[in-house]
Design an enzyme around this catalytic site. Structure first.
Site, PDB file in Angstrom:
ATOM      1  CB  SER A 130      45.720  40.354  45.412  1.00 17.25           C
ATOM      2  OG  SER A 130      46.387  41.330  46.202  1.00 17.25           O
ATOM      3  CG  HIS A 146      44.372  37.637  41.882  1.00  7.37           C
ATOM      4  ND1 HIS A 146      43.727  37.204  43.017  1.00  7.37           N
ATOM      5  CD2 HIS A 146      45.657  37.872  42.243  1.00  7.37           C
ATOM      6  CE1 HIS A 146      44.584  37.195  44.024  1.00  7.37           C
ATOM      7  NE2 HIS A 146      45.760  37.588  43.578  1.00  7.37           N
ATOM      8  CD  GLU A 190      40.370  35.278  43.171  1.00  3.15           C
ATOM      9  OE1 GLU A 190      39.643  34.869  44.085  1.00  3.15           O
ATOM     10  OE2 GLU A 190      41.121  36.275  43.300  1.00  3.15           O
ATOM     11  CG  ASN A 200      43.175  37.616  49.163  1.00  8.26           C
ATOM     12  OD1 ASN A 200      43.782  36.710  49.721  1.00  8.26           O
ATOM     13  ND2 ASN A 200      43.737  38.378  48.245  1.00  8.26           N
TER      14      ASN A 200
END
Length: 509
Positions: free
Chosen positions: A127, A148, A160, A198
């Protein structure tokens, strides 16, 4: 960008390294999509235990009617615990879901290269770590790609697909199509710190902690506004308590450091205090909130009942707040609409205006009449709570009049500190700004960013689509006004966002 490719054949086995929660979830997704899955873990007995647990989960799904019994049994049979990495030979794709440690992952992929066929794809579920750095020591770095998943993998739709500098576009394309075939919503992302989610999500947490530090309101009030007005499933403080204050703070710190201490990502000192105190959230029993058994959750600050206005005058009110006028008419309030004007509502000696990043005190000083600001809502018709900010010298009667108008429309009202951008508007503006910057710098395209935020963290709307719907001009104005008020680079407007405004110069307010 990655080229179009076909998905991995269901005839090819998939390997998963790491039998923890994430690895087991990925294994379930692949098996349910029809692949034979070989699950391996360095811990003795962990793979066997994970497979047994997955088969039990599948059986429960069959009991509840979510799967046919024979289908559950077939999926379970495709899950195979492997005794070691050597048993992954023949897999067309191997996904690692092990500890977030660059050295350990590099060693794993180096060993897998000696086992797998030359055309097998290596994928990492990292991540935060660099795909480029992870692949640098491989003989064939082009076959390593980020894949991900979000936790829990069987339920969360987003994947992702992250390309490092050396990733073969065909490999990224194959993983993208494979994730789609597995029932996921894949998005392509470049190898930048935080990838899409993120990174773009940082303002959701960062602005909430900033508002708390500036005494805008209590956590329960800020959370309630983000849920009941902004349409988010959880408020930022509820969510960080769920994630773990230590985990959330670590991600914020990681992104901050990776972007060379860019002030846009500066972590919260108060959150650090929570971590230092061991108040990590639900897992420790206390974080922002007390999660001990029997603890009472605090209620948001809610204004007392104010008088219902008989008549209002709307001057040039357009954009999302225009829906308030139909609500007022339905509530039996006489509404006079004037096409020209700065976009405001007049009633009982006060003015109401949708926040644009200036404070109520600034508006009041400039116009010479008392201006109270109301916050953004995802949908003013569906919103059950509205945030209000009053200038310092507003009287109790003026505050009550403002509250009474929204209460007549069926809304609860929470007064918050008179700070630039208020709560929902401030957060949405900064999310849109970060999303636009991600597109501007080639992390992903606009559709990919919006999809990632809706599917990865369940935002009620993609930040860019939300900005377009409410008017990019107001978003840009809000950020510019915050930048002027604070004098901080944290609130600089992305060139990508300004370009969206230039492309639609008449986007409304």
């Amino acid at each position: 960008m990655p080229v179009h490719s076909s998905a991995l054949s269901r005839e090819l086995p998939v390997g998963v390294v790491g039998a923890g929660t994430m690895g087991a979830g990925i294994a379930q997704v692949a098996a349910m999509a029809g692949h034979s899955v070989r699950l391996v873990d360095a811990r003795e007995g962990a793979a066997e235990s994970a497979v047994q647990g997955l088969r039990q989960r599948l059986a429960r799904m069959a009991e509840r009617g979510r799967l046919a019994p024979e289908e559950a049994a077939a999926i379970g049979a495709r899950l195979i615990p492997a005794g070691g990495l050597a048993e992954l030979a023949g897999c067309g794709l191997v996904i690692e879901a092990i500890v977030e440690d660059m050295k350990v992952k590099r060693e794993l992929f180096g060993e897998l290269e000696t086992i797998l066929a030359a055309d097998a794809i290596l994928a990492t579920n990292t991540s935060s770590l660099s795909i480029t750095a992870m692949a640098a020591h491989l003989e064939r770095p082009g076959r390593l790609v980020g894949m991900h998943f979000f936790n829990p993998a069987p339920l969360m739709a987003l994947v992702e697909v992250v390309s490092g500098l050396a990733t073969d576009p065909t490999v990224a394309g194959t993983v993208f199509e494979t994730a789609r075939l597995w029932g996921k919503a894949p998005v392509h992302a470049a190898n930048t710190p935080g990838f899409i989610v993120n990174r773009v999500a940082r303002p959701f947490y960062g602005e909430a902690f900033r508002l708390l530090a500036e005494q805008a309101g209590l956590p329960a009030t800020i959370d309630a506004l983000m849920r009941e007005s902004g349409g988010f499933r959880m408020g930022p403080f509820e969510l960080t308590d769920l994630i773990g204050q230590d985990v959330n703070a670590a991600v914020s710190r990681s992104v901050f450091e990776a972007y060379d201490y860019d002030p846009r990502y500066r972590p919260s000192l108060f959150q650090r205090e929570l971590v230092d105190a061991g108040r990590l959230g639900r897992k420790s029993g206390r974080g922002i909130y007390d999660h001990a058994e029997g603890a009472t959750k605090p209620e948001p600050a809610t204004a007392a009942a104010g008088p219902k206005p008989q008549r209002i005058v709307a001057e040039g009110l357009r954009g999302p707040a225009e829906a308030l006028l139909d609500l007022a008419t339905a509530a039996g309030i006489e509404v006079e609409r004037r096409e020209q004007g700065p976009g405001l509502i007049r009633l009982d000696g006060i003015v109401l205006a949708l926040t644009d990043g200036e404070t109520a005190d600034e508006h009041t000083a400039r116009t010479g009449e008392p201006v109270l600001l109301f916050d953004l809502a995802l949908d003013y018709g569906a919103a059950t709570r509205i945030g209000l900010a009053a200038p310092l010298r507003a009287s109790d009667a003026q505050r009550a009049a403002a509250a009474g108008f929204f209460q007549a429309l069926g809304k609860s009202v929470s007064f918050v500190g008179d700070l630039p951008g208020m709560v929902v508007m401030r957060t949405v503006a900064m999310l849109a700004n970060e999303a636009a910057e991600a597109v501007h710098t080639g992390v992903a395209d606009a559709q990919g960013v919006d999809t990632a935020m809706r599917k990865g963290v369940n935002y009620p709307a993609g930040p860019l689509a939300w900005a377009e719907r409410m008017g990019t001009r107001r978003i840009v104005e809000t950020i510019d006004h915050m930048a002027r008020a604070y004098g901080e680079d944290r609130y600089r407007c992305s060139l990508g966002l300004r370009r969206l405004l230039w492309q639609t110069p008449h986007s409304g307010r």
